[in-house]
Design a protein around this motif. Structure first.
Motif, PDB file in Angstrom:
ATOM      1  N   ASP A 653       5.917   3.337  -5.343  1.00 27.92           N
ATOM      2  CA  ASP A 653       6.490   4.451  -5.001  1.00 27.92           C
ATOM      3  C   ASP A 653       6.342   5.005  -3.608  1.00 27.92           C
ATOM      4  OD1 ASP A 653       7.678   4.285  -7.411  1.00 27.92           O
ATOM      5  OD2 ASP A 653       6.856   6.411  -7.965  1.00 27.92           O
ATOM      6  N   MET A 654       4.953   5.216  -3.427  1.00 29.21           N
ATOM      7  CA  MET A 654       4.338   5.599  -2.067  1.00 29.21           C
ATOM      8  C   MET A 654       4.899   4.505  -0.876  1.00 29.21           C
ATOM      9  SD  MET A 654       3.085   8.167  -0.600  1.00 29.21           S
ATOM     10  CE  MET A 654       2.132   9.197  -1.941  1.00 29.21           C
ATOM     11  N   ALA A 655       4.677   3.275  -1.075  1.00 24.41           N
ATOM     12  CA  ALA A 655       5.180   2.434   0.056  1.00 24.41           C
ATOM     13  C   ALA A 655       6.651   2.454   0.194  1.00 24.41           C
ATOM     14  CB  ALA A 655       4.912   0.884  -0.466  1.00 24.41           C
ATOM     15  N   PHE A 656       7.446   2.431  -0.811  1.00 24.14           N
ATOM     16  CA  PHE A 656       9.179   2.639  -0.606  1.00 24.14           C
ATOM     17  C   PHE A 656       9.282   3.947   0.118  1.00 24.14           C
ATOM     18  CE2 PHE A 656      13.324   3.345  -2.310  1.00 24.14           C
ATOM     19  CZ  PHE A 656      14.025   2.252  -1.187  1.00 24.14           C
ATOM     20  N   ALA A 657       8.422   4.874  -0.164  1.00 20.22           N
ATOM     21  CA  ALA A 657       8.835   6.373   0.542  1.00 20.22           C
ATOM     22  C   ALA A 657       8.541   6.371   2.042  1.00 20.22           C
ATOM     23  CB  ALA A 657       7.934   7.460  -0.142  1.00 20.22           C
ATOM     24  N   THR A 658       7.282   5.614   2.287  1.00 21.73           N
ATOM     25  CA  THR A 658       6.639   5.529   3.689  1.00 21.73           C
ATOM     26  C   THR A 658       7.785   4.548   4.505  1.00 21.73           C
ATOM     27  OG1 THR A 658       4.378   5.920   2.810  1.00 21.73           O
ATOM     28  CG2 THR A 658       4.770   4.975   5.024  1.00 21.73           C
ATOM     29  N   VAL A 659       8.157   3.586   3.805  1.00 16.84           N
ATOM     30  CA  VAL A 659       8.816   2.722   4.595  1.00 16.84           C
ATOM     31  C   VAL A 659      10.514   3.481   4.809  1.00 16.84           C
ATOM     32  CG1 VAL A 659      10.292   0.340   4.371  1.00 16.84           C
ATOM     33  CG2 VAL A 659       8.049   0.469   3.798  1.00 16.84           C
ATOM     34  N   CYS A 660      10.891   3.954   3.871  1.00 16.26           N
ATOM     35  CA  CYS A 660      12.227   4.845   4.185  1.00 16.26           C
ATOM     36  C   CYS A 660      11.993   5.847   5.242  1.00 16.26           C
ATOM     37  CB  CYS A 660      12.119   5.704   2.970  1.00 16.26           C
ATOM     38  SG  CYS A 660      13.071   4.413   1.588  1.00 16.26           S
ATOM     39  N   ARG A 661      10.785   6.579   5.305  1.00 18.45           N
ATOM     40  CA  ARG A 661      10.454   7.539   6.446  1.00 18.45           C
ATOM     41  C   ARG A 661      10.430   6.737   7.968  1.00 18.45           C
ATOM     42  NH1 ARG A 661      10.292   9.821   2.118  1.00 18.45           N
ATOM     43  NH2 ARG A 661      12.544   9.378   2.703  1.00 18.45           N
TER      44      ARG A 661
END
Length: 1003
Positions: A653-661
């Motif tokens: 979840d955190m990795a996808f959120a970071t990549v999205c930012r």
């Protein structure tokens, strides 16, 4: 019932959980908070009062009187560390923003829909749909890059890192929302766990940590590719199946970074590269096998099934071979016989080795084509196969792209004999001769043949790493290029040295040479270095073949030398001038790749307010506009360093959120660069004067011997080891480097020392002086300039986390007068004598005078800074939770000062011993006063053993009752002195980890 992250991370709820875990420690914390508030109130009336020192003395008296035990201190530090950890989780959540997969998918969908359109309407419409070919060119181009680096910021374990991310996102590792009970269990585990470890982390552990992060990035990228394909299927239903999205890359230098370290051998580097190949091959093997099984259930897909199965079997054999080779490389590889056997095995398998990913992509394309040829096409299957094809095309036979790094000195040493280099390559008297001779070498260079024996016999690390790269390209992956980073690059000569060796070993078409601009010289002349290279025909031909020009900018080391804000402004100047240089040259089709190696802390360029601020701080909008005007496409890469950086990728979840930012920012800026006027750039007289004033302040500071003395007083001894890399640089053929100068302490420990003594100097020093030169104009510039507001908010964040009173408390530790004054009021005569003896020990060495002089510099500059920040109300730019770290941050400093008090007083009780050849009693005391307790206690425990060896009468044939003085046991000394000192020192370092949590990173 499940609860959201915002609900689970409210301070009141967390406080109740903490109270249930450590109730006595919570009560002691409350007592200390009340005492601190009283001392702070008194300090507002008396400038001579020091709340930090007073609270430390108060706590020392509680310990002396037996009202607070060492266990109580340990529980208190556990509690404060847990509080700091939870504060960090709340900051992380705010920094990353939305972490829900569904919502982030929606946001990312909007980003790529926007990328498919030009000229949005004023009413907010999508605008004109681009032709498919243009959309394809945009999404199949590398826009942004993540680089995983292993700088020593591994302050907590992988498990605690994942807990941090889970608390921040409000979900577990599988994306399921956490319940209140789940949160309580995680808080309990984090509070009771050890944060930090006295044992040094090794390279293998760092690599495992990095691979965990990279694996989660891959999972995030699969989602990204899927979003792009979904957008394309709606907007371009006839064409989308041919897309192979690229957009974002992932690279790693873990195991390949040889800058200033001699503990990574050639076999370690090759092994690291084979490990990432083995991981990726296994991913492909499993995916191809699963697709083959799936397609085998449907008719009309026999060719695809056969192609996929054949490739999967090929990958099984390749994986088995790789695993055996990796195990061999992990054994002793320094003997010719061992290396020869390994080399023969590789050579024998070369005809059948998988070194090209193209044949795997062919199998996937066969499956896509056969699926699309069916009367009833399974679009979801095409989409999933296209995602796999994108991963293969982007990563080849690697889990991450490869960045190797060496130091400029290593390159010049490697070529020194060939051109008679008898001085520095940029020596003005010989520079032209050196360049002429180097160009002659480039004119006539012919590729040489090498084998593994060549690597084994080569002494120069620069030559050796080129040989290793050649073997990577031959035996591991023949297609994926390797980035070659040159640290501390101050001259074009060094880059041409790298080009010569690349040609010599036949890798110039597959290697991207990237100079790192981080030193004061490079900060001033980086654009000139590139300009000189562009005038060189060998270099121009080289970048035309590669299709890209690569540079690296270092916010970390540069910030240590000239201050973080000055470094940021200097790097921006390089970009602006480089844009002009590139515009003058015929470089059609050449991309510029800028790798920004900032760290994770404020002092190393990680803007603390948001990801958008972080990215615009390192690559400001005005720089983007300058390159857009010059017609230069820029791919930006950023580093995520060590454990502090990997937290952003520690759960899916955190990795996808970071990549999205990252992608939201990068995609939005790549084709729509803002060019709004900014007064900070227009008023060049003011901005240049501001920059020079701040830079001059930090230039003077870093060359100040008192500042060096202050840094070397504690050195890295306040912290647990946080990585495998040495604190000081290791040199090949060590020259006359001044090992006491701050430049020889790496940036992370340098910044850590500043954090731990309560003053983030390199993030804000000199800014107060720059503001004070024209405070009215500063207020005007601040109001009108986005660039100014962004770096001022960074400075304000550093100021919020700094405490000059705490620093004064550390300075006072070495003030003999303070100890004598305490002795006057101490009621216990024995303790008073200890204080008097300690004062006598502190009279020599000038420790207090050095630190006090530096404190005066900081006090004066901070007065100016505070006036400037107040004038623009800079505190309103900070997150609303910025002050939530108090009063715990104040308590942590005061508690640690009290712990050091007790260590110093125990040192006055040490038994005397006769000087040895290796060390004296004075050496041991000096170690303790520098908090080098590991070494001091090793000496003491050896000199005064806890148990002694005795011999029975049967061994020598007659009894003996005599015992020499040297054979006496010292159980009392161990129990009352050595072990308490060890435990107190452990608490000192635990406090340091807690402070790092609050600051947000190590160093």
């Amino acid at each position: 019932m499940t609860v959201s992250a915002e609900r689970t991370l409210t301070p009141d709820e967390l406080c109740r959980i903490q109270e249930s875990i450590l109730p006595e420690a919570c009560a002691l914390r409350g007592e200390l908070v009340a005492a601190m508030e009283g001392y702070q109130e008194e300090a507002r009336e008396s400038h001579l009062q020091s709340p930090s020192r007073q609270l430390a003395i108060y706590l020392s008296r509680q310990v002396q009187g037996g009202r607070v035990t060492q266990k109580d201190l340990g529980d208190l530090v556990h509690l404060l560390t847990g509080n700091a950890f939870l504060y960090r989780a709340r900051k992380l959540r705010r920094y990353v923003g939305e972490t829900g997969i569904a919502e982030n998918t929606r946001l990312l969908t909007a980003v790529f829909e926007g990328l498919a359109h030009e000229n949005p309407t004023s009413e907010g419409g999508d605008g004109v749909l681009l032709p498919f070919a243009e959309f394809r060119a945009r999404v199949e181009r590398e826009i942004f890059g993540i680089v995983i680096t292993a700088h020593p910021t591994f302050s907590i374990s992988q498990r605690l890192t994942r807990i941090l991310a889970q608390l921040a996102s409000g979900t577990d590792g599988e994306g399921v929302s956490l319940s209140g009970d789940d949160v309580a269990a995680l808080v309990r585990e984090a509070t009771q766990a050890a944060h930090g470890d006295a044992k040094r982390i090794d390279l293998e552990a760092e690599n495992a940590f990095a691979l965990m992060a990279i694996g989660n990035i891959h999972a995030a990228l699969e989602r990204v590719y899927g979003v792009i394909l979904d957008v394309a299927s709606r907007l371009y239903p006839e064409d989308w199946r041919t897309l192979t999205p690229r957009v974002l890359t992932v690279a790693s230098w873990v195991g390949y970074d040889l800058d200033g370290r001699s503990d990574i051998g050639w076999s370690d580097t090759l092994c690291a590269r084979m490990v990432v190949e083995a991981i990726q091959i296994k991913r492909y093997r499993d995916a191809l096998h699963d697709f083959a099984e799936e397609l085998d259930q449907d008719e009309g897909r026999r060719s695809a099934v056969d192609a996929l199965r054949e490739s999967a079997l090929r990958l099984v054999r390749s994986h088995d071979e790789l695993c055996a080779e990796i195990e061999t490389l992990k054994t002793e590889m320094s003997t010719p016989d061992a290396v020869a056997a390994f080399a023969r095995r590789l050579s024998a398998t070369l005809p059948t080795r998988l070194v090209h990913v193209a044949e795997l992509i062919d199998a996937v394309n066969t499956a896509i084509a056969e699926e699309c040829a069916q009367e009833s096409v399974r679009e979801d299957r095409v989409r999933r196969l296209s995602v796999l094809r994108a991963e293969m095309a982007n990563f080849g036979l690697a889990h991450a792209h490869t960045h190797v790094r060496i130091n400029a000195n290593q390159l010049t040493n490697a070529i020194r004999k060939q051109i008679g280099l008898d001085g520095a390559p940029d020596d003005s008297t010989n520079k032209r001769r050196f360049m002429r001779e180097l160009n002659e070498l480039l004119d006539d260079v012919e590729t040489v043949a090498i084998n593994f024996g060549s690597i084994l016999s080569e002494n120069m690390s620069a030559r050796r790493i080129f040989m290793v790269v050649a073997k990577m390209l031959k035996y591991v992956d023949a297609d994926e290029p390797v980035r070659f980073l040159i640290a501390e690059c101050n001259t074009s000569f060094t880059v041409l040295c790298a080009l010569y060796f690349a040609k010599l070993f036949g890798v110039e078409s597959k290697i991207d040479i990237s100079p790192l601009f981080e030193t004061p010289v490079a900060m001033e002349h980086g654009h000139d270095i590139i300009g000189e290279l562009l005038e060189n025909p060998h270099y121009r031909d080289y970048i035309r073949v590669r299709g890209r020009l690569c540079i690296q900018t270092g916010f970390s080391d540069a910030g240590r030398y000239i201050g973080q804000v000055s470094a940021s402004l200097a790097i921006e100047r390089i970009r602006m001038l480089l844009a002009r240089r590139l515009a003058k040259h015929d470089l059609v089709g050449i991309d510029l790749v800028i790798f920004d190696t900032h760290g994770e802390s404020i002092g190393r360029g990680a803007h603390p307010v948001s990801f958008a601020d972080r990215l615009d701080y390192t690559y400001p909008p005005a720089s983007r506009a300058a390159f857009a005007r010059a017609g230069v496409f820029v791919k930006q890469e950023v580093s995520f360093q060590g454990g502090d950086g990997y937290v952003y990728f520690s759960t899916p979840d955190m990795a996808f959120a970071t990549v999205c930012r990252l992608l939201t920012h990068a995609v939005g800026k790549a084709y729509r660069a803002d060019d709004d006027p900014d007064v900070f750039y227009e008023d060049t007289d003011y901005s240049l004067d501001f920059f020079l004033t701040a830079k001059d302040f930090n230039d003077r500071l870093i060359d100040n011997p008192d500042y060096a003395g202050m840094l070397n007083l504690f050195g890295p001894n306040l912290m647990y080891p946080t990585g495998s890399r040495k604190v000081k640089r290791q040199y090949e053929g060590a020259g006359a480097a001044d090992q006491s100068h701050p430049s020889q302490i790496r940036a992370i420990p340098h910044n850590s020392i500043l954090q731990q003594i309560g003053y983030l100097s390199n993030s804000m020093s000199g800014i107060g002086k720059a503001i004070a030169k024209d405070p009215d104009r500063f207020v005007e510039i601040f109001a009108a300039s986005d660039r100014c507001r962004r770096f001022v908010s960074l400075v304000a964040s550093a100021r919020n986390l700094s405490n000059l009173d705490a620093m004064n408390g550390y300075v006072a530790l070495y003030d003999p007068v303070i100890w004598l004054r305490r002795a006057f009021v101490e009621k216990d005569p024995k303790r008073a004598q200890q204080m008097q003896l300690l004062a006598r020990l502190l009279r020599t060495g000038g420790r207090h005078e050095e630190m006090n002089r530096v404190l005066r510099i900081f006090l004066n500059d901070t007065l100016n800074l505070d006036r400037g920040l107040e004038a623009v109300k800079a505190e309103t730019m900070l997150p609303d939770m910025a002050r939530a770290c108090y009063p715990d941050l104040d308590l942590l400093h005061a508690v640690r000062i009290a712990l050091i008090h007790e260590i110093f007083l125990l040192a006055t009780q040490l038994p005397k011993f006769t000087s040895h050849q290796e060390f004296t009693m004075d050496d041991v005391i000096s170690d303790i006063l520098h908090l080098d307790l590991d070494h001091a206690l090793e000496v003491l425990c050896t000199t005064f053993p806890k148990t002694v060896r005795t011999f029975g009468a049967e061994l020598f044939g007659e009894p003996a009752s005599y015992q020499s003085d040297d054979s006496q046991s010292y159980q009392r000394e161990h129990a009352e002195l050595f072990e308490p000192m060890r435990q107190l020192y452990d608490l000192v370092r635990r406090v340091s980890t807690a402070i790092a949590h609050i600051v947000g990173a190590v160093g």
